[in-house]
Design an enzyme around this catalytic site. Structure first.
Site, PDB file in Angstrom:
ATOM      1  N   ASP A  49       0.841  -1.201   0.000  1.00 51.31           N
ATOM      2  CA  ASP A  49       0.000   0.000   0.000  1.00 51.31           C
ATOM      3  C   ASP A  49       0.876   1.250   0.000  1.00 51.31           C
ATOM      4  OD1 ASP A  49      -2.991   1.003   0.855  1.00 51.31           O
ATOM      5  OD2 ASP A  49      -1.419   2.258   1.723  1.00 51.31           O
ATOM      6  N   TYR A  54       3.409   9.790  -0.750  1.00 50.60           N
ATOM      7  CA  TYR A  54       4.536   9.208  -0.003  1.00 50.60           C
ATOM      8  C   TYR A  54       5.877   9.421  -0.733  1.00 50.60           C
ATOM      9  CZ  TYR A  54       0.904   6.313   2.370  1.00 50.60           C
ATOM     10  OH  TYR A  54      -0.188   5.842   3.035  1.00 50.60           O
ATOM     11  N   LYS A  79      -2.570   5.903  -4.060  1.00 48.89           N
ATOM     12  CA  LYS A  79      -3.621   6.861  -3.678  1.00 48.89           C
ATOM     13  C   LYS A  79      -3.452   8.155  -4.451  1.00 48.89           C
ATOM     14  CE  LYS A  79      -3.305   4.881   0.928  1.00 48.89           C
ATOM     15  NZ  LYS A  79      -1.853   4.577   1.004  1.00 48.89           N
ATOM     16  N   HIS A 109      -6.910   9.960  -1.604  1.00 49.85           N
ATOM     17  CA  HIS A 109      -6.181   9.881  -0.329  1.00 49.85           C
ATOM     18  C   HIS A 109      -6.938  10.552   0.816  1.00 49.85           C
ATOM     19  CE1 HIS A 109      -1.771   9.449   1.208  1.00 49.85           C
ATOM     20  NE2 HIS A 109      -2.636   9.150   2.141  1.00 49.85           N
TER      21      HIS A 109
END
Ligand code: A2P
Length: 272
Positions: A49, A54, A79, A109
């Site tokens: 995930d 990120y 996301k 997200h």
């Protein structure tokens, strides 16, 4: 995809999702992330995930590649970063970074600038085959209702912060009614819940670690669970949650830790 190490849950669109996934939030792009992904796949995880926010999709792709596990055996989530404009353009970039043709799951997200504006773009990403399944993250019951009201393709998951301490019963109940799978992020409270006395007492009694007890609570609540670790031994430990069962009494003790009073909200405080 259903192996003893990687049981799955059905999604409303006919696909399945492995119950255990490695979360890579706050893992910097680079060797640490590549190693974590590779170790997880070696330990039997079949679900990673990540997220555009990120900044580590390239390392996730590299870990996937280096693991030698066939792409079709691994469930990859990314996301949509909702400060960008277009879910389609954004996922095209994700696919390049990940080195894959399609993600298994693409989720908004968080509901930045409202819950509905990005959904048509998510549906388009799905229609184009860039995302096999689509869903949301950090959406409350009210926000989910708004999306479902305008959706041609309904969200199949809502990923939220969930643990015995943040139980969000009303949100989970709504998901069940609408056939939405609940995904638990920060199931260890980003590490904070591991020192809790009740969790420790149960762990000692059943001969497991506090992390395994917290993750097993998620499994027995039919949640997808996404623990994060960059340590190999912890990644392995966090996967050993399918060979024991917590008793009803221990589940009730853990349920007693909830601080949200069974909320239908996805967050107590928002960062957006
Ligand atoms: P690390 O990445 O250094 O191993 P969450 O999944 O709730 O976000 O929690 C992640 C945090 O918990 C990270 O700080 C991670 O540290 C730590 N952690 C993950 N698994 C374990 C474990 N089995 N035992 C102890 N700490 C863990």
């Amino acid at each position: 995809m259903d192996t003893p190490a990687a049981p799955t849950l059905p999604l409303a669109d006919g696909h399945t999702i492995p119950v255990l996934g490695l979360g890579v939030w706050q893992v910097p792009n680079g060797p640490e992330c590549v190693d974590a992904v590779r170790w997880a796949l070696e330990a039997g995880y079949r679900h990673i995930d990540t997220a555009q926010a990120y900044g580590n999709e390239a390392s996730v792709g590299r870990g996937l590649d280096e693991s030698g596990v066939p792409r079709e055996d691994v469930f990859v989530t990314t996301k949509f970063y909702p400060r960008s404009k277009d879910p389609v353009a954004a996922v095209e970039e994700s696919l390049k970074r990940l080195g894959v043709d399609q993600v298994d799951l693409y989720i908004i997200h968080w509901p930045q600038r409202g819950p509905t504006w990005a959904w048509p773009g998510m549906e388009r990403a799905h229609e184009l085959g860039y995302a096999r399944s689509i869903g949301v993250s950090n959406f409350s019951v009210e926000e989910l209702d708004e999306v479902r009201a305008i959706a041609d393709v309904a969200p199949v998951v809502n990923q939220v912060q969930l643990s015995p301490f943040e139980h969000r019963r009303a949100l989970i109940e709504t998901h069940r009614r609408h056939g939405i799978v609940t995904e638990a992020y920060s199931p260890l409270g980003t590490g904070r819940h591991l020192d809790d006395a009740t969790v420790g007492e149960i762990a000692g009694r059943v001969g497991r670690t506090p992390a395994q007890v917290l993750l097993r609570w998620c499994v027995q609540n039919d949640l997808v669970v996404l623990p994060k670790s960059t340590h190999r031994e912890r990644i392995v430990e966090n996967a050993q949650i399918f060979d024991f069962t917590l008793s009803d009494d221990d589940m009730a003790l853990l349920d007693g830790l909830d601080r949200t009073r069974g909320t239908d909200r996805a967050r107590e405080s928002k960062w957006w």
